[in-house]
Design a protein around this motif. Structure first.
Motif, short mmCIF file in Angstrom:
data_model
loop_
_atom_site.label_atom_id
_atom_site.label_comp_id
_atom_site.label_asym_id
_atom_site.label_seq_id
_atom_site.Cartn_x
_atom_site.Cartn_y
_atom_site.Cartn_z
N THR A 252 -17.74 -5.49 21.34
CA THR A 252 -18.55 -4.29 21.17
C THR A 252 -17.69 -3.08 21.50
N SER A 253 -18.27 -1.88 21.36
CA SER A 253 -17.49 -0.67 21.62
C SER A 253 -17.06 -0.57 23.06
N ALA A 254 -17.79 -1.24 23.97
CA ALA A 254 -17.47 -1.17 25.39
C ALA A 254 -16.77 -2.43 25.89
N THR A 255 -16.43 -3.33 24.98
CA THR A 255 -15.83 -4.60 25.37
C THR A 255 -14.52 -4.82 24.64
N CYS A 256 -13.53 -5.24 25.40
CA CYS A 256 -12.24 -5.61 24.81
C CYS A 256 -12.05 -7.11 24.95
N THR A 257 -11.50 -7.73 23.94
CA THR A 257 -11.22 -9.16 23.99
C THR A 257 -9.84 -9.38 24.60
N VAL A 258 -9.77 -10.29 25.56
CA VAL A 258 -8.48 -10.65 26.16
C VAL A 258 -7.79 -11.61 25.20
N ARG A 259 -6.74 -11.16 24.55
CA ARG A 259 -6.04 -11.97 23.57
C ARG A 259 -4.90 -12.77 24.16
N GLY A 260 -4.39 -12.36 25.30
CA GLY A 260 -3.28 -13.08 25.88
C GLY A 260 -2.98 -12.64 27.29
N ILE A 261 -1.98 -13.26 27.86
CA ILE A 261 -1.56 -12.91 29.21
C ILE A 261 -0.06 -13.13 29.33
N PHE A 262 0.60 -12.24 30.04
CA PHE A 262 2.02 -12.39 30.36
C PHE A 262 2.13 -12.87 31.81
N SER A 263 2.99 -13.81 32.03
CA SER A 263 3.23 -14.34 33.37
C SER A 263 4.72 -14.28 33.67
N LEU A 264 5.06 -13.72 34.81
CA LEU A 264 6.46 -13.63 35.20
C LEU A 264 7.09 -15.02 35.30
N THR A 265 6.33 -15.97 35.82
CA THR A 265 6.83 -17.34 35.95
C THR A 265 7.11 -17.95 34.58
N GLN A 266 6.22 -17.72 33.62
CA GLN A 266 6.41 -18.25 32.27
C GLN A 266 7.63 -17.63 31.60
N ILE A 267 7.81 -16.31 31.79
CA ILE A 267 8.97 -15.64 31.20
C ILE A 267 10.26 -16.22 31.77
N ALA A 268 10.29 -16.42 33.09
CA ALA A 268 11.48 -16.98 33.73
C ALA A 268 11.77 -18.37 33.19
N ARG A 269 10.73 -19.17 32.99
CA ARG A 269 10.90 -20.54 32.48
C ARG A 269 11.49 -20.51 31.07
N GLN A 270 10.99 -19.62 30.24
CA GLN A 270 11.45 -19.57 28.85
C GLN A 270 12.84 -18.95 28.72
N LEU A 271 13.25 -18.22 29.74
CA LEU A 271 14.62 -17.71 29.76
C LEU A 271 15.61 -18.75 30.26
N GLY A 272 15.08 -19.92 30.65
CA GLY A 272 15.95 -21.00 31.10
C GLY A 272 16.24 -20.99 32.57
#
Length: 249
Positions: free
Chosen positions: A207-227
Motif C-alpha cells: 500500500t502507499s504506507a507499506t514497503c515490501t522488504v525485498r532483501g537484506i545485506f549481511s556483513l557476515t554473508q559478504i565476508a563469506r562470499q569474498l572468500g
C-alpha cells in the motif's frame, strides 16, 4: 413435439447443427471456453510426452580418483561485482522469522537450526517489527535486561533485545540495482551496522504506507562470499577491516 437433448457437441452434430469449422466453436461453447480465437486441440491430438530418461552413471576404475574443488569465493564476488550478488533476495529465499514474545534463547536456537545470524521479528500479519541478530543475543544487552528485571537469560524476550523496525537502515531496491559490492560495504561501515534492509516502495503487494522488504545485506554473508574465513567472534570492526583488506587486494 419432442425436444432433442443438445447438451453435448456430439448431440449437436447429430442434429445437423455442427458448423463448418468442424465443431470447434460448438465444442468451445460446451466446454466453457468462450474465446473464439482460442484453439484447444483435442486430447487425442496431443503428442505423447517425452518419457524421463536416466542419465549415464559410472564408477571410478583403476587409476581414476575423485577430488574436491579448491576453496573459492561463493560467487567469485569482487568489490566491483553487482551489489545484488551479495544480497539475500527474499523473493527467492524464505525469510526466517520469529515472534516478538519468544525468548532470546529460543531465537538463538532458531538461528543455529537455520544457519543464519539474524531473524525477522514479525507479527501475525507478517509485518516486520524489527530484526534480532546473534550479537543482540550474545552481547551485553540481554544480561543488563535480565539483571534489571531479576530474571534469567531465558526470561529475556526478543522484543526487548531486537532493533525496532523504525531504527533499521534501509536501501531502495532501485538504488541497489545500480551499485557495487564495495558501495554496500561502505554504506554498512558508515552506519556501523552488520545488516541493512532492501525495500521496494512501489511493489504490487504494498500500500502507499507499506514497503515490501525485498532483501537484506549481511556483513557476515559478504565476508563469506569474498572468500574470508568464518568469524568465531562478533567483532564488527575486525570484520570490516578484513573485508576492506580483501577488497583492496
Amino acid at each position: 413435439m419432442t425436444t432433442k437433448n443438445l447438451a453435448t457437441p456430439e448431440a449437436a452434430a447429430a442434429a445437423g447443427l455442427e458448423p463448418k469449422d468442424g465443431g470447434q466453436f460448438v465444442g468451445r461453447m460446451f466446454s466453457g471456453f468462450g474465446h473464439v480465437n482460442e484453439v484447444r486441440p483435442a486430447q487425442a491430438q496431443r503428442p505423447p510426452e517425452e518419457p524421463y530418461r536416466p542419465l549415464r552413471q559410472s564408477k571410478a576404475t583403476s587409476g581414476i580418483t575423485y577430488r574436491l574443488p579448491s576453496q573459492t569465493s561463493e560467487l567469485g564476488v569482487r568489490a566491483d561485482s553487482p551489489a545484488t550478488d551479495v544480497m539475500t533476495d527474499l523473493s527467492r529465499v524464505v525469510a526466517v522469522t520469529i515472534a516478538a514474545g519468544t525468548s532470546i534463547d529460543e531465537a538463538h536456537q532458531a538461528m543455529i537450526t537455520h544457519g543464519v545470524r539474524a531473524l525477522f521479528v514479525v507479527d501475525d500479519a507478517r509485518v516486520v517489527l524489527g530484526i534480532i541478530t546473534a550479537n543482540d543475543i550474545l552481547g551485553e544487552k540481554p544480561i543488563q535486561i535480565a539483571q534489571e528485571r531479576g530474571v534469567g537469560h531465558d526470561g529475556v524476550f526478543v522484543s526487548e533485545a531486537m532493533t525496532p523496525a523504525d531504527l533499521l537502515e534501509a536501501m531502495e531496491l532501485q538504488d541497489v540495482l545500480r551499485v557495487r559490492v564495495g558501495d554496500i560495504v561502505e554504506t554498512l561501515k558508515r552506519s556501523g551496522r552488520q545488516h541493512a534492509l532492501v525495500i521496494e516502495s512501489g511493489s504490487p503487494d504494498a500500500t502507499s504506507a507499506t514497503c515490501t522488504v525485498r532483501g537484506i545485506f549481511s556483513l557476515t554473508q559478504i565476508a563469506r562470499q569474498l572468500g574470508l574465513p568464518p568469524q568465531t567472534g562478533h567483532e564488527v570492526a575486525r570484520t570490516f577491516a578484513e573485508i576492506e583488506a580483501a577488497i583492496g587486494a
